[in-house]
Design an enzyme around this catalytic site. Sequence first.
Site: not given
Length: 606
Positions: A85, A159, A183
């Site tokens: 990420k 996210s 997330s």
Amino acid sequence: MQASRSTIPSPATTLDEWRALYRNGRPVAEVLAPFLDLPTDDPAWIACLDPQRLQAQLQALAARLAEVGGDTAKLPLYGVPFAVKDNIDVAGWPTTAACPAFAYVAKKDAGVVARLRAAGAIVVGKTNLDQFATGLVGVRSPHGAVPNSFDPAYVSGGSSSGSASVVARGLVPFSLGTDTAGSGRVPAAFNNIVGLKPSRGWLSTAGVVPACRTLDCVSVFALTVSDAAQVAELAGGSDAGDPYSRAFPADAPAALPPAPRLAVPASPEFFGDAKAAAAFERALGELKHCGAELVPIDFSPFAELAALLYQGPWVAERLVAVEATLAAHPEAMHPVVRGIVEGGRAYSAADTFKAEYRRAALAQRIAAVLAQVDALVVPSTPTIYTIAEVEADPLWLNSRLGTYTNFTNLADLAALALPAGMREDGLPAGITLIAPAWHDRALADFGRRWEAEMAPPLGATGHPAAARSLTPPAAGVVRLAVVGAHLSGMPLNHQLSSRRAAFVERTHTSADYRLYALAGTVPPKPGLAKAQAGAAIEVELWDVPLAAFGSFVAEIPPPLGIGTLSLADGREVKGFICEARGLEGARDITEFGGWRAYLASLKKND
């Protein structure tokens, strides 16, 4: 609905398959070459592998391999690709948190990335996210919305949207996300994969762009529970560079009981989504089939704590993380993210203390509830929305998605999101197991049992469920071979289950052991002894928490003891052995191949 497909052929899916590629002699450079051609129009990626980054990693991998004498088995992730990420640092790659104005080139790896690369893994890309990890929808990014892997009209969840997408589509076997409010679990549910949200502090957040620094966790996405758990074990560990790092305790349980008591919300909220409600009911039925007892609970303290995360001063933590960018480049921030972060200015120091007092009180109530059960099971999300719906109502719909996730880090809990079949409309459904901190291994053990029962397909790849992976023992357990009265269903098995030991597999010793029925033992017990002329004897492997192993050994009566056993596949584990004096007057039962078969023969002759 058709799953989203990649134009990049994946030669393997699970970690076992990737390892098999290299055992069969495939060169790492050849296997990973297709990652140099990742499509530039795929919104899951922010930065992709290039020849220079690949070559640098191959050189580092070669150096690591030389350090271990060329034995790839000593690098458990040798040549395995993974995605990160883009709020987690990878040395030499830009970190943007999906905000180009914030971007910088990382000088060193984040702690978790360094550990995974030390194990042989190769970073092939940085993934898209809700900007500054603020959102559960996956649409708040200048790089575009990441579509759901099963229906591109729907959100992927956030996210950690990109990290979930590339795993679900089989591009990589695992990826790193972060999880502050959910997330690492919401995207897992929406893409039919596993999302492991570890106990806070187990996986270092050094080198991670903070969202709420006191709550942030690095999470793991994978196609199977075993893969997620293996990655977490390799990535986890104390880190002096992270002041919130914590050591995994030696007395942490390795398993839930065979018939666990699972709390469930007495009146779960689905915001009118009948398909989500029906999917959760089916999942509860499957849990009962797995032997679980379901215990309805009042969910109100969990819901109140969840609301505190965005309706309290923890929003100010997000402001602290991005204040410089907000001041210098307010136009560079996504308008929804900017509005949320600016809300942090409304809270005073007094507000913060008042909210912390309330958090502590609610966490205490939650701990009391969880003390009465083995874990909590919830829907991973109460519903799912289309991208268009979220863009039309970005705050309220996003908030709903955190109903069953937002409270977890505030209450210091571990969580594991699992695929739970498909809804009637063909979209994935998921459940999440939640337990007190440091129950990570216990949740993973039950997750494997759930996986064996449900046999979910692997993400959106179209591949069927994977065969159970033979995972190496975790650092905090002793892998023990039992041969007689401690086997599953036998009189002394409770000495393992009461210590929250986890069943691993049924296998055999190497073919140089003899088995004896000992004389005068209560309950009846066998003795195992090494011999030049012997046979393979059936055993069970159990992982016993390290802190409980001494008390277990103390209960073993002579002439039995614990030594090192050789298994048929060449592994060596701790296991039961018998002193030579104990074999006097014992019956040789090697011909039966194991204690169960011998006992069955006695019943047949009765």
